[in-house]
Design an enzyme around this catalytic site. Structure first.
Site, PDB file in Angstrom:
ATOM      1  N   THR A 180      11.149  -9.529  17.437  1.00 42.59           N
ATOM      2  CA  THR A 180      11.006  -8.913  15.933  1.00 42.59           C
ATOM      3  C   THR A 180      11.623  -9.888  15.039  1.00 42.59           C
ATOM      4  OG1 THR A 180      13.094  -7.752  16.192  1.00 42.59           O
ATOM      5  CG2 THR A 180      11.169  -6.722  17.176  1.00 42.59           C
ATOM      6  N   VAL A 236      10.541  -6.034  10.814  1.00 44.18           N
ATOM      7  CA  VAL A 236      10.106  -4.644  10.642  1.00 44.18           C
ATOM      8  C   VAL A 236      10.223  -4.462  12.232  1.00 44.18           C
ATOM      9  CG1 VAL A 236       8.715  -2.997   9.680  1.00 44.18           C
ATOM     10  CG2 VAL A 236       9.069  -5.130   8.428  1.00 44.18           C
ATOM     11  N   HIS A 237      11.163  -4.298  12.861  1.00 47.84           N
ATOM     12  CA  HIS A 237      11.289  -4.315  14.160  1.00 47.84           C
ATOM     13  C   HIS A 237      10.477  -3.401  14.998  1.00 47.84           C
ATOM     14  CE1 HIS A 237      15.244  -6.061  13.827  1.00 47.84           C
ATOM     15  NE2 HIS A 237      15.482  -5.227  13.001  1.00 47.84           N
ATOM     16  N   ASP A 238      10.333  -2.048  14.632  1.00 49.40           N
ATOM     17  CA  ASP A 238       9.494  -1.012  15.248  1.00 49.40           C
ATOM     18  C   ASP A 238       8.029  -1.115  15.380  1.00 49.40           C
ATOM     19  OD1 ASP A 238      11.957  -0.096  16.155  1.00 49.40           O
ATOM     20  OD2 ASP A 238      12.032   1.618  14.685  1.00 49.40           O
TER      21      ASP A 238
END
Length: 306
Positions: A192, A240-242
């Site tokens: 990520t 924006v990891h998710d």
């Protein structure tokens, strides 16, 4: 046919963008959002999920509230701290109600009744998923792919030693890893942080419509908080990891996967929550890299459709 997807979220800013992407993509059929504790208490994550679905006109997607605490924490271990973000997203209060049924019960019943598998994407603590497995171990048979945002490969570098989704409930994470899912993909911080969004890219989202403008605001907030972290070294950009989990479902070539074995440090160890990830062989597919430009192109294209 569109791929049936359930998002299991502790909705803050990056989960919100993941919800937007999942709802926007014709390749995906967002069946439901299950809320779990993590960066925020479950009542807030359920509320935030509904606020996002209202924003994008998808009140047809039900939201179920689930676990509000770890599944089996050892005695005396302090409760994890939540995110520094505000608990409530800056969006109007939701118009839809949280479903009366508990999220874990809904997951188990949906799995039992499924005539074809569905994809489950946990982007918060793994407490809901672990509780569903504990309630019915055959739950795993209904999931064609489990895509988890969690963990970290790098040790002793600029990334934190403990990634929060795993760190909030390490016992749950290890239970999930051991459960025998047909395909388990782990998207750790190492990937990520390769798929960061810059301030210049964020600015191009604002003219694309209300949802894209809100997403741009969330990313701006993330940039302000992340640029002081060692991994960003002052750069005006943020992960924006998710959202990368959803981008992977749409285009798996956006990330580079490696087979791996993954173990989680549990109990009252001082290293509680760390992930030992050994690449090269194993039952878990771990994302080790991501294409930042293609990721942002997919995010931009998706948000423009809302």
């Amino acid at each position: 046919m569109a791929r049936r997807v359930v998002l299991d979220c502790d909705t803050g800013t990056d989960d919100a963008i993941a919800i937007m992407l999942a709802a926007a993509r014709p390749e995906l059929d967002l069946v439901a959002v299950t809320a779990v504790w993590g960066n925020h208490a479950v009542e807030h994550t359920a509320d935030n999920s509904r606020r996002v679905l209202d924003l994008i006109g998808r009140t047809d997607v039900p939201v179920y509230a689930g676990r509000g605490a770890p599944v089996d924490p050892p005695p005396g271990v302090p409760a994890p701290r939540g995110s520094a973000e505000p608990d409530t997203l800056p969006l109007p209060p939701p118009t839809q109600q949280v479903e009366a049924q508990d999220a874990v019960e809904w997951l188990v019943e949906t799995a039992r009744a499924a005539t074809e598998p569905f994809t489950l994407v946990p982007t918060g603590s793994l407490s809901n998923v672990a509780a569903a497995i504990a309630a019915d171990p055959s739950f795993v048979e209904a999931i064609d792919e489990l895509v988890v945002m969690g963990g970290v490969i790098e040790r002793g570098g600029s990334l934190p030693d403990v990634e929060t989704n795993v760190g909030y409930d390490p016992e749950a994470a290890q239970l999930v890893l051991d459960a025998g899912f047909e395909r388990l993909v782990l998207v750790p911080l190492d990937a990520t942080y390769r798929a960061i969004v810059t301030s210049e890219q964020r600015a191009t989202l604002r003219p694309l419509g209300r949802a894209a403008s809100v997403a741009a605001g969330f990313i701006e907030q993330r940039i302000a908080s992340y640029r002081t972290l060692p991994a960003m070294n002052g750069r005006a950009a943020a992960p924006v990891h998710d959202a990368l989990t959803i981008a992977y479902l749409v285009d798996p070539t956006l990330v580079t996967l490696s087979a791996a074995t993954v173990r989680v440090h549990t109990g009252d160890s001082p290293t509680r929550g760390r992930t030992d990830i050994t690449l090269g062989t194993g039952e878990v597919q771990v994302a080790v890299d991501a294409d930042a430009d293609r990721f942002f192109d997919l995010v931009r294209e998706s948000l423009a459709q809302l």
